[in-house]
Design an enzyme around this catalytic site. Structure first.
Site, PDB file in Angstrom:
ATOM      1  N   PRO A 128      10.665  15.860  25.301  1.00  0.00           N
ATOM      2  CA  PRO A 128      11.617  14.751  25.440  1.00  0.00           C
ATOM      3  C   PRO A 128      11.339  13.655  24.412  1.00  0.00           C
ATOM      4  O   PRO A 128      10.192  13.343  24.137  1.00  0.00           O
ATOM      5  CB  PRO A 128      11.359  14.230  26.857  1.00  0.00           C
ATOM      6  CG  PRO A 128      10.260  15.014  27.424  1.00  0.00           C
ATOM      7  CD  PRO A 128       9.745  15.973  26.416  1.00  0.00           C
ATOM      8  N   GLU A 129      12.380  13.099  23.858  1.00  0.00           N
ATOM      9  CA  GLU A 129      12.217  11.979  22.938  1.00  0.00           C
ATOM     10  C   GLU A 129      12.478  10.676  23.690  1.00  0.00           C
ATOM     11  O   GLU A 129      12.896  10.673  24.847  1.00  0.00           O
ATOM     12  CB  GLU A 129      13.161  12.149  21.746  1.00  0.00           C
ATOM     13  CG  GLU A 129      12.750  13.330  20.869  1.00  0.00           C
ATOM     14  CD  GLU A 129      12.840  13.023  19.371  1.00  0.00           C
ATOM     15  OE1 GLU A 129      12.732  11.847  18.984  1.00  0.00           O
ATOM     16  OE2 GLU A 129      13.011  13.978  18.597  1.00  0.00           O
TER      17      GLU A 129
END
Ligand SMILES: [Zn+2]
Length: 310
Positions: free
Chosen positions: A2-3
């Site tokens: 996940p960013e």
């Protein structure tokens, strides 16, 4: 992985469900994730009230009224879901689930706010995520938190701040954007997207953000604005997709469909006015996607000698 926009979307989903709620019961369904759960974790937080949920880089920070803060990271495959304890199988107001298999529900936190019962569950098939605890007053000195660069969504982040943070670096713009000690939480996808939006080449040396006299150029302002804009739009898109799909158990799809260059090697440039084709180069082991036609390597002319040598 996940960013930052996904982590911020999770924070915004958890906040209304948990803020002001009292932790009634904590179930740990295994002893560890990427790290062991802190000894005595359940007893330490049971009975406490959640006073706020904030974020630093990709860490979710759950502040509780005992003076402790939980530090949570999603790892590669972690997700949180909120449901009502009365109707276990009904998705709640927030559903960020990538994997519905109960075997991967590692941590369950039962909360109460007034007459409302809330179940918050952490699911993580690959178990690279973690939950740690630290005294809130000591948080800034925690090894995971200390030394993290500025927040790209924070009020202090602008062209001046970016230019100051990058000053003296002898790297490419792409490498500087990914350096977590300079700016926190920008991953490969949004570094590529921000450089495209600012029309700057990923291999452009950082010092070309300066004018000939060493002062900040408009490129630094453009890059900072692009970073903010790309992240803000991704959070908006993530939020709306989560609302649309809150009853689905499927994977979050929002970060797959709105990219201008990332993952688009060989495709036409997204700028209608540009006839370029997206290229991919590998920098420090990571793929950079860019348009060679509209992303410049910098405004300073090379000397004829350097051109000939190349
Ligand atoms: Zn282009």
């Amino acid at each position: 992985m996940p960013e930052l926009p996904e982590v911020e979307t999770v924070r915004r989903g958890l906040q209304p469900a948990m803020e002001g709620a009292m932790i009634r019961e904590v179930r740990l369904n295994r002893a560890d994730l990427r790290f062991p759960f802190p000894p005595g974790l359940a007893a330490r937080i049971t009975g406490a009230t959640v006073t706020g949920i904030t974020r630093r880089a990709k860490y979710l920070l759950w502040h509780i009224d005992t003076g402790d803060t939980l530090i949570a990271h999603l790892g590669m495959s972690g997700s949180w879901r909120v449901s009502s304890t009365e109707a276990d199988d009904t998705p709640g107001r927030f559903h960020h689930s990538r994997n519905a298999a109960r075997a991967h529900d590692h941590l369950e936190i039962m909360l109460q706010r007034g007459a409302e019962n809330i179940l918050v569950t952490y699911n993580d098939p690959r178990r690279f995520g973690f939950v740690l605890i630290e005294r809130t007053a000591a948080l800034a000195a925690h090894p995971l938190i200390a030394g993290i660069g500025m927040e790209p969504l924070g009020n202090a982040f602008d062209g001046d701040a970016l230019f100051a943070a990058f000053a003296g670096r002898r790297t490419s713009l792409k490498a500087a954007l990914l350096d977590q000690k300079l700016i926190a939480g920008i991953g490969n996808i949004y570094a590529c997207e921000a450089l495209f939006a600012a029309r700057l080449h990923p291999e452009m040396p950082v010092d070309r953000l300066a004018r000939a006299d060493g002062t900040k150029s408009a490129k630094a302002d453009a890059l900072a604005a692009a970073v903010r804009d790309v992240l803000a739009r991704a959070i908006e898109a993530g939020g709306s997709t989560l609302r649309d799909h809150r009853q689905a158990d499927g994977e979050l799809g929002y970060f797959q469909h709105s990219f201008s260059v990332y993952g688009r090697e060989g495709e036409a440039c997204a700028r209608a006015s540009c006839d370029g084709v997206v290229k991919r180069v590998v920098q420090n082991g990571r793929s950079s996607f860019f348009c060679p036609s509209c992303q410049t390597k910098g405004g300073r002319l090379r000397t004829p000698k350097a051109v000939n040598a190349g």
